[in-house]
Design a protein around this motif. Structure first.
Motif, PDB file in Angstrom:
ATOM      1  N   PRO A   1       0.811  -1.220   0.000  1.00 47.34           N
ATOM      2  CA  PRO A   1       0.000   0.000   0.000  1.00 47.34           C
ATOM      3  C   PRO A   1       0.844   1.270   0.000  1.00 47.34           C
ATOM      4  O   PRO A   1       0.415   2.300  -0.539  1.00 47.34           O
ATOM      5  CB  PRO A   1      -0.828  -0.132   1.279  1.00 47.34           C
ATOM      6  CG  PRO A   1      -0.033  -1.046   2.161  1.00 47.34           C
ATOM      7  CD  PRO A   1       0.609  -2.020   1.229  1.00 47.34           C
ATOM      8  N   GLU A   2       2.045   1.212   0.608  1.00 48.83           N
ATOM      9  CA  GLU A   2       2.890   2.404   0.645  1.00 48.83           C
ATOM     10  C   GLU A   2       3.373   2.776  -0.745  1.00 48.83           C
ATOM     11  O   GLU A   2       3.498   3.969  -1.086  1.00 48.83           O
ATOM     12  CB  GLU A   2       4.082   2.173   1.598  1.00 48.83           C
ATOM     13  CG  GLU A   2       5.171   1.228   1.119  1.00 48.83           C
ATOM     14  CD  GLU A   2       4.802  -0.250   1.160  1.00 48.83           C
ATOM     15  OE1 GLU A   2       5.625  -1.069   0.688  1.00 48.83           O
ATOM     16  OE2 GLU A   2       3.696  -0.583   1.646  1.00 48.83           O
ATOM     17  N   ILE A   3       3.627   1.781  -1.606  1.00 50.85           N
ATOM     18  CA  ILE A   3       4.056   2.069  -2.982  1.00 50.85           C
ATOM     19  C   ILE A   3       2.872   2.573  -3.799  1.00 50.85           C
ATOM     20  O   ILE A   3       3.003   3.516  -4.590  1.00 50.85           O
ATOM     21  CB  ILE A   3       4.693   0.828  -3.621  1.00 50.85           C
ATOM     22  CG1 ILE A   3       5.992   0.483  -2.893  1.00 50.85           C
ATOM     23  CG2 ILE A   3       4.967   1.069  -5.106  1.00 50.85           C
ATOM     24  CD1 ILE A   3       6.687  -0.751  -3.411  1.00 50.85           C
ATOM     25  N   ALA A   4       1.716   1.971  -3.594  1.00 54.90           N
ATOM     26  CA  ALA A   4       0.515   2.447  -4.295  1.00 54.90           C
ATOM     27  C   ALA A   4       0.228   3.901  -3.925  1.00 54.90           C
ATOM     28  O   ALA A   4      -0.118   4.725  -4.790  1.00 54.90           O
ATOM     29  CB  ALA A   4      -0.670   1.559  -3.953  1.00 54.90           C
ATOM     30  N   ARG A   5       0.380   4.237  -2.658  1.00 64.25           N
ATOM     31  CA  ARG A   5       0.163   5.615  -2.206  1.00 64.25           C
ATOM     32  C   ARG A   5       1.200   6.554  -2.828  1.00 64.25           C
ATOM     33  O   ARG A   5       0.866   7.653  -3.271  1.00 64.25           O
ATOM     34  CB  ARG A   5       0.230   5.667  -0.679  1.00 64.25           C
ATOM     35  CG  ARG A   5      -0.075   7.043  -0.094  1.00 64.25           C
ATOM     36  CD  ARG A   5      -0.280   6.977   1.410  1.00 64.25           C
ATOM     37  NE  ARG A   5       0.844   6.361   2.101  1.00 64.25           N
ATOM     38  CZ  ARG A   5       0.812   5.148   2.646  1.00 64.25           C
ATOM     39  NH1 ARG A   5      -0.285   4.404   2.560  1.00 64.25           N
ATOM     40  NH2 ARG A   5       1.876   4.663   3.272  1.00 64.25           N
ATOM     41  N   MET A   6       2.454   6.112  -2.861  1.00 66.13           N
ATOM     42  CA  MET A   6       3.514   6.923  -3.455  1.00 66.13           C
ATOM     43  C   MET A   6       3.228   7.181  -4.936  1.00 66.13           C
ATOM     44  O   MET A   6       3.413   8.293  -5.435  1.00 66.13           O
ATOM     45  CB  MET A   6       4.854   6.205  -3.291  1.00 66.13           C
ATOM     46  CG  MET A   6       6.047   6.904  -3.955  1.00 66.13           C
ATOM     47  SD  MET A   6       6.344   6.353  -5.676  1.00 66.13           S
ATOM     48  CE  MET A   6       6.926   4.674  -5.395  1.00 66.13           C
ATOM     49  N   MET A   7       2.746   6.187  -5.659  1.00 66.57           N
ATOM     50  CA  MET A   7       2.439   6.353  -7.082  1.00 66.57           C
ATOM     51  C   MET A   7       1.290   7.336  -7.286  1.00 66.57           C
ATOM     52  O   MET A   7       1.334   8.191  -8.177  1.00 66.57           O
ATOM     53  CB  MET A   7       2.093   4.997  -7.688  1.00 66.57           C
ATOM     54  CG  MET A   7       3.231   3.985  -7.676  1.00 66.57           C
ATOM     55  SD  MET A   7       4.612   4.432  -8.758  1.00 66.57           S
ATOM     56  CE  MET A   7       3.924   4.036 -10.363  1.00 66.57           C
ATOM     57  N   ALA A   8       0.272   7.240  -6.441  1.00 64.78           N
ATOM     58  CA  ALA A   8      -0.859   8.174  -6.531  1.00 64.78           C
ATOM     59  C   ALA A   8      -0.402   9.589  -6.238  1.00 64.78           C
ATOM     60  O   ALA A   8      -0.857  10.557  -6.874  1.00 64.78           O
ATOM     61  CB  ALA A   8      -1.972   7.753  -5.576  1.00 64.78           C
ATOM     62  N   GLU A   9       0.506   9.736  -5.301  1.00 62.13           N
ATOM     63  CA  GLU A   9       1.029  11.065  -4.964  1.00 62.13           C
ATOM     64  C   GLU A   9       1.870  11.631  -6.112  1.00 62.13           C
ATOM     65  O   GLU A   9       1.810  12.834  -6.399  1.00 62.13           O
ATOM     66  CB  GLU A   9       1.850  10.988  -3.680  1.00 62.13           C
ATOM     67  CG  GLU A   9       1.011  10.761  -2.432  1.00 62.13           C
ATOM     68  CD  GLU A   9       1.840  10.465  -1.196  1.00 62.13           C
ATOM     69  OE1 GLU A   9       3.081  10.307  -1.340  1.00 62.13           O
ATOM     70  OE2 GLU A   9       1.265  10.383  -0.092  1.00 62.13           O
ATOM     71  N   ARG A  10       2.653  10.785  -6.747  1.00 60.39           N
ATOM     72  CA  ARG A  10       3.443  11.238  -7.892  1.00 60.39           C
ATOM     73  C   ARG A  10       2.529  11.677  -9.039  1.00 60.39           C
ATOM     74  O   ARG A  10       2.792  12.675  -9.707  1.00 60.39           O
ATOM     75  CB  ARG A  10       4.388  10.133  -8.358  1.00 60.39           C
ATOM     76  CG  ARG A  10       5.623   9.972  -7.488  1.00 60.39           C
ATOM     77  CD  ARG A  10       6.574   8.914  -8.031  1.00 60.39           C
ATOM     78  NE  ARG A  10       7.802   8.915  -7.257  1.00 60.39           N
ATOM     79  CZ  ARG A  10       8.858   9.671  -7.509  1.00 60.39           C
ATOM     80  NH1 ARG A  10       8.839  10.491  -8.542  1.00 60.39           N
ATOM     81  NH2 ARG A  10       9.935   9.618  -6.743  1.00 60.39           N
ATOM     82  N   PHE A  11       1.458  10.916  -9.255  1.00 60.95           N
ATOM     83  CA  PHE A  11       0.506  11.303 -10.289  1.00 60.95           C
ATOM     84  C   PHE A  11      -0.103  12.662  -9.959  1.00 60.95           C
ATOM     85  O   PHE A  11      -0.215  13.543 -10.840  1.00 60.95           O
ATOM     86  CB  PHE A  11      -0.594  10.259 -10.447  1.00 60.95           C
ATOM     87  CG  PHE A  11      -1.597  10.624 -11.496  1.00 60.95           C
ATOM     88  CD1 PHE A  11      -1.409  10.220 -12.813  1.00 60.95           C
ATOM     89  CD2 PHE A  11      -2.706  11.402 -11.193  1.00 60.95           C
ATOM     90  CE1 PHE A  11      -2.308  10.594 -13.806  1.00 60.95           C
ATOM     91  CE2 PHE A  11      -3.617  11.781 -12.170  1.00 60.95           C
ATOM     92  CZ  PHE A  11      -3.413  11.368 -13.482  1.00 60.95           C
ATOM     93  N   ALA A  12      -0.493  12.864  -8.714  1.00 59.47           N
ATOM     94  CA  ALA A  12      -1.108  14.133  -8.310  1.00 59.47           C
ATOM     95  C   ALA A  12      -0.143  15.304  -8.493  1.00 59.47           C
ATOM     96  O   ALA A  12      -0.554  16.399  -8.912  1.00 59.47           O
ATOM     97  CB  ALA A  12      -1.574  14.042  -6.863  1.00 59.47           C
ATOM     98  N   ALA A  13       1.141  15.085  -8.200  1.00 54.18           N
ATOM     99  CA  ALA A  13       2.132  16.147  -8.377  1.00 54.18           C
ATOM    100  C   ALA A  13       2.300  16.489  -9.850  1.00 54.18           C
ATOM    101  O   ALA A  13       2.430  17.661 -10.221  1.00 54.18           O
ATOM    102  CB  ALA A  13       3.461  15.713  -7.776  1.00 54.18           C
ATOM    103  N   TRP A  14       2.306  15.449 -10.705  1.00 54.52           N
ATOM    104  CA  TRP A  14       2.394  15.692 -12.154  1.00 54.52           C
ATOM    105  C   TRP A  14       1.172  16.466 -12.648  1.00 54.52           C
ATOM    106  O   TRP A  14       1.305  17.423 -13.413  1.00 54.52           O
ATOM    107  CB  TRP A  14       2.501  14.358 -12.890  1.00 54.52           C
ATOM    108  CG  TRP A  14       2.303  14.480 -14.374  1.00 54.52           C
ATOM    109  CD1 TRP A  14       3.216  14.899 -15.288  1.00 54.52           C
ATOM    110  CD2 TRP A  14       1.097  14.193 -15.107  1.00 54.52           C
ATOM    111  NE1 TRP A  14       2.662  14.897 -16.552  1.00 54.52           N
ATOM    112  CE2 TRP A  14       1.361  14.466 -16.460  1.00 54.52           C
ATOM    113  CE3 TRP A  14      -0.173  13.732 -14.737  1.00 54.52           C
ATOM    114  CZ2 TRP A  14       0.403  14.275 -17.456  1.00 54.52           C
ATOM    115  CZ3 TRP A  14      -1.129  13.551 -15.729  1.00 54.52           C
ATOM    116  CH2 TRP A  14      -0.841  13.821 -17.063  1.00 54.52           C
TER     117      TRP A  14
END
Length: 464
Positions: free
Chosen positions: A435-448
């Protein structure tokens, strides 16, 4: 004496300063990830593309910026994410799906005629023309059909093709509207001729006019092997169209009957082989002009395959955020400058094309314009690893991201987290395990997404 010395100096400079390389950038339409003969998973006959791969570099982790044509091709031309250049959805008329034949007056005010790539965007045609290149565009433009959007106003000296998403291969119409242009004018001069043959002829004419005389840039954008934009038998006004599928001369379809599962796939494969023959004639013409070693070939598909018998080992197809919609075949060939027969799995995208061509040709980057890619020549030469670590995609509510080996998506067709190193087919969702990697990916998408929203606004879709 002074004149003689000057001549010797000039001759010496010519030997030290080789001619700027020609560029042939070839885009196919809806050709799937495994759909080259040299890959060997399907009985495809593509000897000329196979030759380019054997004499150059083939990429196995090459991505486009959108899982369908218009935004993907816009990024090829600008080197910018669709969300940055403003063309982040299809430019098409919805009624074409429902048996509707457009009158000229109706079509003239439709989205397909009035929308296009923002005129403030700088194309690779603009940049190479400014650098002294003869620039030609043949085939599917798909960046808008109003005069201000057409290639002659976007950096190209020559244009023969269609400005919309697709056409019938023989009538060259899109649901009743004649759609081929010569320059800025619609033309029906080749009506009845298979359009891949038309694009072959016009490309050969452009190459013969310039090869060995002036550096040239040919942007050859096929509509093959996309399905025909025409109504199949039985389509009725107001009802969902009966798709006709890919059109192809009989001799090409005949090559595949008995080798593939059905007639539809035989026509798809035949259209790929016909396109390959056209590419081969261009390669031969360049070589006869003594320009083989001074010509860069780049080949890719605009998005994942559709109706092509599947994109295995990848999951999904055109329009989807799975790898099968976003990862495409890619070949780069530049004799003597790139290694022969190399296959690279480095993470690369179509955003790298513009910076790479600027580096290869010496053309200047556009002033004040943010490019989203990098020069991939060192990667293709095997001198460096790709500096790309991440990539993002959005198609309306469908979202996806790749970071290093991780792929994350939230879409109508499915969602999850996948480790592409061990699971290129996206079979095992790891979002609950990690879940921590899934959260990190969602956060990266939001930053982009935040960066895209903060960029200088471009049309046609953005509200500003």
């Amino acid at each position: 004496m002074r004149a003689c010395c000057l001549f010797l100096v000039l001759a010496f400079c010519v030997r030290l300063c080789p001619a700027a390389p020609n560029v042939v950038l070839i885009i196919s339409d809806d050709q799937g990830y495994p759909d080259l003969g040299c890959i060997g998973s399907k009985p495809l006959i593509t000897p000329n593309l196979d030759k380019l791969a054997a004499e150059g570099v083939r990429g196995t982790s090459f991505y486009v910026t959108w899982p369908a044509c218009t935004p993907s091709r816009g990024s090829v031309l600008t080197g910018r994410y669709p969300q940055r250049n403003g063309l982040y959805d299809m430019v098409r008329n919805d009624m074409v799906n429902f048996g509707h034949l457009y009158s000229p007056d109706e079509y003239a005010v439709s989205p397909e005629m009035t929308l296009g790539l923002d005129v403030r965007e700088v194309t690779i045609g603009d940049l190479l023309k400014k650098a002294g290149y003869a620039t030609g565009c043949v085939g599917k433009w798909d960046m808008g059909q109003a005069k201000r959007y057409l290639p002659l106003q976007r950096g190209f000296d020559f244009f023969y093709g269609h400005g919309n998403n697709g056409i019938d291969y023989y009538t060259h119409e899109r649901y009743g509207v004649p759609s081929l242009f010569r320059g800025n004018q619609r033309t029906e001069e080749d009506k009845g001729t298979y359009v891949t043959d038309v694009f072959r002829r016009e490309s050969l004419r452009f190459v013969k006019d310039h090869a060995g005389k002036k550096p040239f840039f040919l942007y050859l954008a096929f509509n093959a092997p996309h399905g025909a934009s025409s109504f199949g038998e039985g389509t009725r006004e107001g009802e969902k169209k009966v798709a006709e599928g890919v059109q192809v001369p009989e001799k090409y379809a005949a090559m595949y009957r008995g080798k593939v599962k059905d007639e539809k796939l035989a026509k798809y494969c035949g259209a790929v082989t016909c396109m390959d023959e056209a590419i081969g004639e261009i390669m031969e013409t360049v070589e006869k002009a003594g320009q083989k070693e001074n010509t860069i070939y780049l080949f890719m598909s605009d998005n994942g395959g559709s109706g092509n018998g599947g994109n295995a080992p990848l999951k999904g197809s055109k329009s989807m955020m799975w790898e099968g919609g976003l990862r495409v075949p890619f070949i780069a060939c530049w004799p003597g400058k790139l290694p022969a027969g190399k296959v690279t799995d480095d993470f690369l995208t179509s955003l790298e094309l513009v910076p790479t061509l600027l580096s290869a040709t010496g053309a200047k980057a556009p002033e004040g314009v943010k490019l989203d890619g990098f020069d991939m020549l060192p990667v293709l030469r095997g001198e460096a690893k790709s500096s790309r670590e991440e990539m993002f995609w959005q198609r309306r509510g469908d979202k996806a991201a790749r970071f290093q080996n991780w792929k994350w998506l939230e879409s109508e067709k499915g969602k999850g987290l996948y480790d592409l190193t061990n699971d290129v087919g996206e079979k095992k969702d790891l979002s609950r395990e990690k879940p921590e990697i899934a959260r990190m990916m969602a956060e990266r998408f939001a930053a982009w997404r935040k960066e895209m929203d903060a960029s200088e606004p471009r049309g046609p879709f953005r509200d500003y």
